[in-house]
Scaffold this active site. Structure first.
Site, PDB file in Angstrom:
ATOM      1  N   TRP A  18       0.811  -1.221   0.000  1.00 11.05           N
ATOM      2  CA  TRP A  18       0.000   0.000   0.000  1.00 11.05           C
ATOM      3  C   TRP A  18       0.842   1.267   0.000  1.00 11.05           C
ATOM      4  O   TRP A  18       0.291   2.373  -0.092  1.00 11.05           O
ATOM      5  CB  TRP A  18      -0.949  -0.018   1.213  1.00 11.05           C
ATOM      6  CG  TRP A  18      -2.151  -0.891   1.007  1.00 11.05           C
ATOM      7  CD1 TRP A  18      -2.427  -1.669  -0.096  1.00 11.05           C
ATOM      8  CD2 TRP A  18      -3.242  -1.081   1.911  1.00 11.05           C
ATOM      9  NE1 TRP A  18      -3.626  -2.325   0.080  1.00 11.05           N
ATOM     10  CE2 TRP A  18      -4.142  -1.987   1.298  1.00 11.05           C
ATOM     11  CE3 TRP A  18      -3.541  -0.579   3.176  1.00 11.05           C
ATOM     12  CZ2 TRP A  18      -5.325  -2.400   1.916  1.00 11.05           C
ATOM     13  CZ3 TRP A  18      -4.719  -0.994   3.790  1.00 11.05           C
ATOM     14  CH2 TRP A  18      -5.603  -1.890   3.168  1.00 11.05           C
ATOM     15  N   HIS A  24      12.970  -1.855  -1.519  1.00 13.23           N
ATOM     16  CA  HIS A  24      12.084  -1.332  -2.568  1.00 13.23           C
ATOM     17  C   HIS A  24      12.776  -0.151  -3.267  1.00 13.23           C
ATOM     18  O   HIS A  24      13.480   0.632  -2.627  1.00 13.23           O
ATOM     19  CB  HIS A  24      10.749  -0.883  -1.965  1.00 13.23           C
ATOM     20  CG  HIS A  24       9.719  -0.625  -3.010  1.00 13.23           C
ATOM     21  ND1 HIS A  24       9.689   0.533  -3.736  1.00 13.23           N
ATOM     22  CD2 HIS A  24       8.703  -1.391  -3.481  1.00 13.23           C
ATOM     23  CE1 HIS A  24       8.701   0.464  -4.616  1.00 13.23           C
ATOM     24  NE2 HIS A  24       8.082  -0.698  -4.473  1.00 13.23           N
ATOM     25  N   GLU A  74      11.208  -6.093  -9.639  1.00 16.82           N
ATOM     26  CA  GLU A  74      10.423  -4.894  -9.927  1.00 16.82           C
ATOM     27  C   GLU A  74      11.259  -3.918 -10.754  1.00 16.82           C
ATOM     28  O   GLU A  74      12.024  -3.117 -10.185  1.00 16.82           O
ATOM     29  CB  GLU A  74      10.013  -4.207  -8.620  1.00 16.82           C
ATOM     30  CG  GLU A  74       9.164  -5.054  -7.712  1.00 16.82           C
ATOM     31  CD  GLU A  74       8.242  -4.199  -6.842  1.00 16.82           C
ATOM     32  OE1 GLU A  74       7.046  -4.458  -6.848  1.00 16.82           O
ATOM     33  OE2 GLU A  74       8.731  -3.262  -6.184  1.00 16.82           O
TER      34      GLU A  74
HETATM   35  P1  PGA Z   1       2.736  -0.628  -8.862  1.00 13.26           P
HETATM   36  O1  PGA Z   1       3.813  -0.741  -7.677  1.00 13.26           O
HETATM   37  O2  PGA Z   1       1.953  -1.908  -8.867  1.00 13.26           O
HETATM   38  O3  PGA Z   1       1.917   0.561  -8.515  1.00 13.26           O
HETATM   39  O4  PGA Z   1       3.516  -0.451 -10.122  1.00 13.26           O
HETATM   40  C1  PGA Z   1       4.444  -1.963  -7.396  1.00 13.26           C
HETATM   41  C2  PGA Z   1       5.448  -1.764  -6.296  1.00 13.26           C
HETATM   42  O5  PGA Z   1       6.096  -0.716  -6.257  1.00 13.26           O
HETATM   43  O6  PGA Z   1       5.624  -2.651  -5.445  1.00 13.26           O
END
Ligand code: PGA
Length: 243
Positions: A6, A89, A157
């Protein structure tokens, strides 16, 4: 495994509405590892309120207790019965200047205590230069020699895919996930092969194309997890295809 991130979004009102929308849309319960990482200030409330979500985690952690204003430690996560922590992240790396050295300390302090979801990914420039694998290998270098347990998980990611509506091709994601599994297996002391989640603009429209791929073990979902109904749709798609 499907995890909602979130980020710095939400409120008491939001999670109450979310809960109703999620439950109305969810087709069937399965044993899928289903987690939410809300902002930490809501952790306790959400853990007792969102009983439809079996695993509640945090978006980040610090590696020590003590005089570290604003921090939350691994001991506190254990005390609060926290199920997992995201670390590394790209928003932590970019906005809060976290480097691999710091992320390594976090992983070491979490390891074998709290499930860890390590985020890695290349920027657009790195992708265009063809250096994605080198960047991922460098980011994964921090687990060299560690004895990893079952719950150590990686989220791939690509920085350029986060919140942008852009994603790599499913086949490319699959290839990168296989590569990540191989690198972690060779770097960890016990040849651990991790689950690898894909994250970056996952929606209920594109989720199926990712989940079809052999090495995609689930998703880390940001924007589309903020609405209970759209997150439930992604969970439904996953439940219908994987496990
Ligand atoms: P998003 O973010 O699904 O809004 O691209 C993913 C994340 O940053 O974990």
């Amino acid at each position: 495994m499907i995890i909602a991130n979130w980020k710095c979004n939400g409120s008491t009102e939001m999670y109450k509405t979310w809960s109703v929308d999620f439950s109305n849309e969810l087709l069937h319960k399965k044993d899928t590892y289903l987690g939410i990482a809300p902002p930490s200030i809501y952790f306790g409330d959400i853990k007792s309120y969102l009983t439809c979500i079996p695993f509640i985690g945090v978006q980040d952690v610090d590696y020590l207790d003590g005089p570290r204003t604003g921090a939350i430690s691994v001991d506190m996560l254990i005390d609060m019965d926290c199920n997992f922590s995201i670390v590394g992240h790209s928003e932590r790396r970019q906005l809060f200047n976290e480097d691999n050295e710091l992320i390594k300390k976090k992983i070491e302090s979490l390891n074998n205590k709290i499930m860890t979801v390590l985020c890695i990914g290349e920027t657009m420039v790195e992708s265009q230069k063809g250096s994605t694998k080198n960047i991922l290998e460098e980011q994964l270098g921090i687990i060299k020699g560690l004895e990893l347990n079952e719950s150590f998980t990686v989220a791939y990611e690509p920085v350029w895919a986060i919140g942008s509506g852009l994603t790599p091709e499913p086949n490319d994601i699959n290839e990168i996930h296989k590569y990540i599994k191989d690198v972690v297996q060779s770097y960890s002391a016990n040849n651990h092969i991790p689950g690898v989640l894909y994250g970056g603009s996952v929606t209920d429209i594109n989720a199926e194309s990712f989940f079809k791929k052999q090495y995609v073990d689930g998703a880390l979902v940001g924007g589309a997890s903020l609405k209970g109904a759209s997150f439930a749709k992604i969970v439904n798609i996953f439940n219908g295809m994987k496990q």
